[in-house]
Scaffold this active site. Structure first.
Site, PDB file in Angstrom:
ATOM      1  N   GLY A 110      35.228  27.095  77.453  1.00  0.00           N
ATOM      2  CA  GLY A 110      35.598  26.593  76.126  1.00  0.00           C
ATOM      3  C   GLY A 110      34.415  26.111  75.327  1.00  0.00           C
ATOM      4  N   GLN A 129      36.244  60.367  63.431  1.00  0.00           N
ATOM      5  CA  GLN A 129      35.877  61.392  62.453  1.00  0.00           C
ATOM      6  C   GLN A 129      36.030  62.791  63.044  1.00  0.00           C
ATOM      7  OE1 GLN A 129      35.249  60.270  59.480  1.00  0.00           O
ATOM      8  NE2 GLN A 129      34.801  62.194  58.440  1.00  0.00           N
ATOM      9  N   HIS A 132      38.015  63.651  65.410  1.00  0.00           N
ATOM     10  CA  HIS A 132      39.453  63.898  65.583  1.00  0.00           C
ATOM     11  C   HIS A 132      40.161  64.158  64.246  1.00  0.00           C
ATOM     12  CE1 HIS A 132      38.958  62.391  69.675  1.00  0.00           C
ATOM     13  NE2 HIS A 132      40.211  62.701  69.938  1.00  0.00           N
ATOM     14  N   GLY A 179      42.374  63.733  61.056  1.00  0.00           N
ATOM     15  CA  GLY A 179      43.610  62.974  60.818  1.00  0.00           C
ATOM     16  C   GLY A 179      44.233  62.468  62.107  1.00  0.00           C
ATOM     17  N   GLU A 207      30.448  36.347  71.882  1.00  0.00           N
ATOM     18  CA  GLU A 207      29.234  36.017  72.657  1.00  0.00           C
ATOM     19  C   GLU A 207      27.978  36.087  71.787  1.00  0.00           C
ATOM     20  OE1 GLU A 207      28.698  35.810  76.305  1.00  0.00           O
ATOM     21  OE2 GLU A 207      30.717  36.195  77.028  1.00  0.00           O
ATOM     22  N   THR A 229      38.987  32.824  75.780  1.00  0.00           N
ATOM     23  CA  THR A 229      39.551  33.918  76.564  1.00  0.00           C
ATOM     24  C   THR A 229      40.079  33.423  77.914  1.00  0.00           C
ATOM     25  OG1 THR A 229      37.947  35.413  75.540  1.00  0.00           O
ATOM     26  CG2 THR A 229      39.057  36.211  77.516  1.00  0.00           C
ATOM     27  N   THR A 231      27.254  36.767  67.431  1.00  0.00           N
ATOM     28  CA  THR A 231      27.363  37.883  66.492  1.00  0.00           C
ATOM     29  C   THR A 231      26.078  38.708  66.472  1.00  0.00           C
ATOM     30  OG1 THR A 231      26.491  36.559  64.669  1.00  0.00           O
ATOM     31  CG2 THR A 231      28.888  36.519  64.992  1.00  0.00           C
TER      32      THR A 231
END
Length: 382
Positions: A124, A337, A339, A341, A364, A158, A366
């Site tokens: 925490g 991209q 794939h 649509g 953890e 978490t 930025t």
């Protein structure tokens, strides 16, 4: 640097991949859609010894090294980002600080259940007004007799709903310069005054338990103080350095999964009489994806190796986490991209990889914080 995995490391990688393919991947879509924490999966991971890979056998662990653990995180993340995040947090944040900074009594009492897979741990740190600015911690722990009385609030934590212990950072006093002394204290989750809620509706890693913690006059024995009371901040910076390697490995797993999905799709999808893989535009995308993943993997493995050798790894951990997390996002984005649509649809996993990958650039530390860490290291140490 060329890494030749040992026989034990290869065995762990193969074992975890097999487990991930059979037990984790089939549930990944359900975990994402429902947000359900895969508790049964973690029970099985505990039985396999995955939660204790980097800890000595005397504490219930498997006696492995950091690289072995990182290989496991990568394989779990390749199958499911949510499961991978909770796994990485349980080991790197929930258990590792007790191993590195705990007394023998604390290890016997708290580490053994975590390393042996009987329990999960949490860490925490983040607060409503202390995220990247961890030094701005407002939670306090006041020593009264033989007990610390803790008051404060933690967010974005978490695993806490399923944890037996939470390592909480709190202000325990002032130093000679008048600055806050931030210490780490082990808090069992059944302690009166501790309230854990999980009401977040997240963009990604939806099956990883994310909680808010309220501490109202929570009393724990002074023996639960972790490590040197005056070095709590340095201790959790070391903890975060180790955690960054695992987030890098998780990012790598997500990127690998996205790349494999895009590669397979490009070899099956027919357009203009050819598979997509025949078009140079797609080939270049795949080449860039493969290149970045390989570079990320080498950096992460190198950093784990440095940690295992007892060498400084703060800068390398920041570089590994930064590059791997941004690679995961870029690769997942390009996988969508490729794939077309279909990539935008829930039916295909690539949109989940992108949503999961985004958190890797935030949690953890930025990307901006990683660049600050790297800059500070190169300006002061080189």
């Amino acid at each position: 640097m060329d890494f030749e995995l040992t026989k034990d490391q290869k065995m762990i990688k193969d074992m975890v991949r097999k487990f991930a393919e059979n037990e984790i991947r089939p549930k990944a879509e359900h975990v994402d859609k429902t947000g359900e924490f895969p508790i049964e999966t973690f029970e099985k991971m505990g039985e396999l010894g995955l939660l204790g890979i980097p800890f000595p056998e005397k504490y219930g662990g498997a006696g492995g090294d950091t690289l072995s653990y990182i290989l496991a995180v990568e394989e779990v993340g390749r199958a499911c980002g949510s499961t991978g995040l909770s796994y990485a947090a349980a080991v790197s944040l929930g258990a590792s600080p007790i191993y590195y900074f705990g007394t023998e009594e604390q290890k016997e009492k708290y580490l053994i259940p975590l390393a042996s897979g009987e329990a999960l741990g949490a860490f925490g740190l983040t607060e409503p007004n202390a995220g990247s600015d961890a030094g701005g911690t407002k939670t306090t722990a006041v020593l009264k007799g033989d007990y610390y009385v803790i008051n404060g609030e933690k967010i974005f934590i978490t695993n806490a709903s399923y944890a037996k212990t939470i390592i909480v950072t709190a202000v325990t006093g002032k130093d000679e310069r008048g600055k806050n002394i931030v210490s780490a204290i082990i808090v069992p989750t059944d302690t009166p005054g501790l309230t854990i809620t999980s009401n977040y509706d997240k963009m990604g890693v939806r099956g990883s338990n994310t909680t808010e913690i309220i501490l109202e006059n929570v009393e724990v024995p002074r023996d639960n103080l972790l490590g040197d009371p005056n070095k709590g901040f340095k201790q959790f910076l070391y903890t975060l350095d180790g955690g960054r390697i695992s987030i890098g490995a998780l990012s790598l797993g997500i990127a690998q999964a996205a790349y494999e999905a895009a590669l397979k799709y490009s070899q099956e999808r027919i357009q203009f009489g050819h598979t997509l893989s025949k078009f140079q535009a797609i080939q270049f995308k795949l080449a860039d994806m493969a290149m970045e993943i390989e570079l990320a993997r080498n950096m992460i493995y190198k950093t784990a190796w440095l940690k295992d050798k007892g060498k400084p790894f703060t800068k390398e951990a920041a570089i590994a986490k930064l590059f791997a997390s941004e690679t995961a996002f870029r690769v997942s984005n390009q996988a969508i991209q490729i794939h077309g649509g279909n990539g935008y649809m829930r039916e295909y996993a690539v949109e989940r990889y992108l949503r999961d990958a985004k958190l890797m650039e935030i949690g953890e530390g930025t990307s901006e914080i990683q660049r600050m860490v790297i800059a500070r290291q190169i300006l002061t140490n080189e």
